[in-house]
Design a protein around this motif. Structure first.
Motif, short mmCIF file in Angstrom:
data_model
loop_
_atom_site.label_atom_id
_atom_site.label_comp_id
_atom_site.label_asym_id
_atom_site.label_seq_id
_atom_site.Cartn_x
_atom_site.Cartn_y
_atom_site.Cartn_z
N ARG A 11 0.84 -1.21 0.00
CA ARG A 11 0.00 0.00 0.00
C ARG A 11 0.87 1.25 0.00
O ARG A 11 0.58 2.22 -0.71
CB ARG A 11 -0.93 0.00 1.22
CG ARG A 11 -2.12 -0.93 1.10
CD ARG A 11 -3.17 -0.62 2.16
NE ARG A 11 -2.63 -0.76 3.51
CZ ARG A 11 -2.63 -1.89 4.21
NH1 ARG A 11 -3.13 -2.99 3.67
NH2 ARG A 11 -2.14 -1.94 5.42
N ARG A 12 1.94 1.24 0.81
CA ARG A 12 2.79 2.43 0.92
C ARG A 12 3.57 2.69 -0.36
O ARG A 12 3.78 3.84 -0.75
CB ARG A 12 3.75 2.29 2.10
CG ARG A 12 3.08 2.38 3.46
CD ARG A 12 4.10 2.53 4.58
NE ARG A 12 4.97 1.36 4.69
CZ ARG A 12 4.67 0.26 5.37
NH1 ARG A 12 3.48 0.17 5.99
NH2 ARG A 12 5.50 -0.75 5.44
N THR A 13 4.01 1.62 -1.02
CA THR A 13 4.84 1.79 -2.22
C THR A 13 4.05 1.72 -3.51
O THR A 13 4.51 2.15 -4.56
CB THR A 13 5.93 0.71 -2.26
OG1 THR A 13 5.32 -0.60 -2.33
CG2 THR A 13 6.82 0.78 -1.02
N GLY A 14 2.86 1.13 -3.46
CA GLY A 14 2.06 0.94 -4.67
C GLY A 14 2.57 -0.19 -5.54
O GLY A 14 2.21 -0.28 -6.72
N GLU A 15 3.40 -1.09 -4.96
CA GLU A 15 4.00 -2.17 -5.75
C GLU A 15 3.74 -3.53 -5.10
O GLU A 15 3.47 -3.63 -3.90
CB GLU A 15 5.51 -1.96 -5.90
CG GLU A 15 5.92 -0.58 -6.38
CD GLU A 15 5.44 -0.26 -7.79
OE1 GLU A 15 4.96 -1.17 -8.49
OE2 GLU A 15 5.55 0.92 -8.19
N SER A 16 3.84 -4.59 -5.91
CA SER A 16 3.67 -5.95 -5.41
C SER A 16 4.92 -6.40 -4.65
O SER A 16 6.05 -6.03 -5.00
CB SER A 16 3.42 -6.91 -6.58
OG SER A 16 2.22 -6.58 -7.25
#
Length: 261
Positions: A106-111
């Motif tokens: 959520r914080r990074t927007g990445e898997s």
């Protein structure tokens, strides 16, 4: 080869309990270095050679360890790895790790994912996929160590003798046109990973996907796992990826504490 600290106070117990303690120390050694010989056990755990021979024979008979392609070396079997995977997937351990990965995504927007070294590969055991990002990282996947950022983290933290033996197994098959297959190139890359404390791999396993990885340590700075994060290659520069490292390290530290409990 340096001695490994024995976390079980074998000197304070006797008989059957001492044998069980030695077996656990032996399994811990496998978790630390991957490939283990009887001579390694004698030198690093101070276990008499006849006793070490007996332990290896027993563990091989019940399918916990198996002979590796390297002469005189044993590795954990797929059965042992499956048991570890089931333990990691149990609700008591899996739930907080999954929650931490989901928070990082959520914080990074990445898997993101957590990987363990399994039979010469990096196996993904817990994943958290960002809804609109890279979604090809599934739990249970295995990727060759030379192809991925998480694999490079494991190689960077591998015993120097084992890493040299790994390099001798190359050159390796290419998965994409960007895969590192030359042992000399890989050695240089792993030296950089050791210096940086993290790995970045662009399209080595999946073309168009950049993997970033940091180690997950226990309290004694032994590598338990690797935390990986995956982004579309066209979307981020290395400078932007490096900005994600502090958040990844913080998450890896928290996960290491959960795994070490």
């Amino acid at each position: 080869m340096k001695k490994v600290s024995n976390r079980i106070a074998l000197g304070s117990i006797t008989g059957e309990a001492k044998s069980v303690g030695r077996l656990f120390s032996l399994l811990e050694l496998f978790s630390q270095v991957g490939l283990v010989s009887i001579s390694d056990v004698v030198a690093m755990l101070n276990i008499p050679r006849p006793t070490a021979n007996r332990y290896f024979q027993s563990l091989e008979q019940i399918g916990i360890v198996q002979k590796s392609p390297y002469y005189g070396k044993y590795c954990l079997s797929s059965r042992a790895i499956s048991i570890a995977h089931l333990m990691l997937s149990s609700s008591a351990v899996y739930a907080p790790i999954k929650a931490m990965l989901a928070g990082l995504s959520r914080r990074t927007g990445e898997s993101t994912n957590i990987s363990v070294m399994s039979l010469g590969t990096a196996q993904f055991v817990v994943t958290a996929e960002a809804a609109t990002r890279v979604q090809h990282i599934q739990a249970g996947m295995r990727v060759p160590l030379h192809t991925s950022a998480v694999g490079h983290v494991f190689l960077a933290n591998m015993d120097s003798n084992l890493f040299s033996a790994y390099l001798e197994s190359g050159p390796w098959e290419s998965v994409t046109k960007y895969t590192i297959t030359d042992p000399r190139v890989l050695r240089k890359q792993i030296e950089k990973v050791k210096g940086d404390g993290y790995a970045i791999n662009n399209s080595g396993y999946l073309e168009g996907v950049i993997g970033v990885a940091v180690p997950v340590y226990d309290r004694e700075k032994r590598t338990l796992a690797a935390l990986g994060l995956y982004v579309a290659g066209r979307e981020k520069r290395d400078s932007r990826l490096i900005e994600l490292i502090p958040a990844m390290r913080l998450c890896a530290d928290r996960i290491g504490k959960v795994l070490a409990e």
